[in-house]
Design a protein around this motif. Sequence first.
Motif, short mmCIF file in Angstrom:
data_model
loop_
_atom_site.label_atom_id
_atom_site.label_comp_id
_atom_site.label_asym_id
_atom_site.label_seq_id
_atom_site.Cartn_x
_atom_site.Cartn_y
_atom_site.Cartn_z
N ARG B 46 0.81 -1.22 0.00
CA ARG B 46 0.00 0.00 0.00
C ARG B 46 0.85 1.28 0.00
NH1 ARG B 46 -2.29 -0.46 4.82
NH2 ARG B 46 -2.53 -2.71 5.01
N TYR B 47 2.15 1.18 -0.09
CA TYR B 47 3.01 2.37 0.06
C TYR B 47 2.78 3.40 -1.03
CZ TYR B 47 7.20 5.22 0.47
OH TYR B 47 8.07 6.28 0.59
N TYR B 48 2.84 2.97 -2.29
CA TYR B 48 2.65 3.92 -3.39
C TYR B 48 1.16 4.12 -3.64
CZ TYR B 48 7.54 3.14 -4.29
OH TYR B 48 8.90 3.06 -4.16
N PRO B 49 0.71 5.38 -3.73
CA PRO B 49 -0.71 5.60 -4.01
C PRO B 49 -1.06 5.07 -5.39
CG PRO B 49 0.50 7.66 -4.12
CD PRO B 49 1.46 6.64 -3.61
N GLN B 50 -2.23 4.45 -5.49
CA GLN B 50 -2.63 3.87 -6.77
C GLN B 50 -2.98 4.98 -7.74
OE1 GLN B 50 -5.74 1.01 -6.66
NE2 GLN B 50 -4.36 -0.61 -7.32
N ARG B 51 -2.36 4.91 -8.92
CA ARG B 51 -2.68 5.91 -9.93
C ARG B 51 -3.44 5.25 -11.06
NH1 ARG B 51 2.54 8.50 -9.05
NH2 ARG B 51 2.10 10.19 -7.60
N ILE B 52 -4.50 5.91 -11.50
CA ILE B 52 -5.28 5.38 -12.61
C ILE B 52 -4.72 5.96 -13.90
CG2 ILE B 52 -7.58 5.19 -13.61
CD1 ILE B 52 -8.55 5.89 -10.65
#
Lengths: 100, 108
Positions: B46-52
Motif C-alpha cells: 500500500r506504500y505507493y498511491p494507486q494511480r489510474i
Amino acid sequence: MTNIRVLRDIAARKGVKAHEVVRRAYLACARNQTLEPQIRYQAQLQLNNFGRYSRPTTVKNRCTISGRGRGIIGEFGLSRYSFRMKALAGELPGVFKASW
Amino acid sequence: MASLKTKLQQLTKLQCALFETSYNPTSARTGAKYLRARLRGPAMVRYYPQRIPIQLVRAVAWDMNIVDSREEQRVDDVVDLKKRGKGAPKKKKEKAEEKGKKGGGKKK
C-alpha cells in the motif's frame, strides 16, 4: 513521475506479499534449534531458493511523487524536494515553514 | 531434599502448564518470533498511491474529451524532430546478423 526503479520496487513489494507466509514458515524452521540439523539445513536451502523479489530487505521506500531513492522523509513518503514543494503549496496539513 | 534451583525450575514448569506457555528452561531458539510477528506485506504493497492511467479514464469517459497533455506533447515533439531530420532511424527490413549474446541476459 514513475521510473523503472519505482516499478521495480512495486514488483518487490508484490513479491514480498506473495511469498511472505511460506518464507516465514521456512525461516522459523531454519532458526528452530530444537529441530534436527538436517531439517534446518533443508529449510535454509529453501530460503535461498526464493527469488530476489521476495525478501523484505529488497524493498526501499522511494518518493511517491518523484521516485527519488534518497532523502526521503518517511512520515510523508516524499523526497526532501517534493516535500518542500508540497509543503509550500499548503498540501500537507499541519506543516508550515519555520520562522522565528 | 531438592535444592532451591530445582524447586524454582519445578515452579516455572508448573506455571507454564497452568498458563499454557511453553516451558523452555535452556532458552533454545524455537523460531516462534518469526511466526508471531505480524505480516508486513500488505502494508508494503500500500506504500505507493494507486494511480489510474489516463488512457483508462479516457476509454471509460470517452465522451468527456479528456486531454492527455503529456502524450500530446510527446507526439508534437516527435513531429518536430522529424521535421528537422532528427527523428528515430527507420527500422531495418533485413534481419541483422546475430552478434553473440544480446543484452545483459534475463533479469528476474
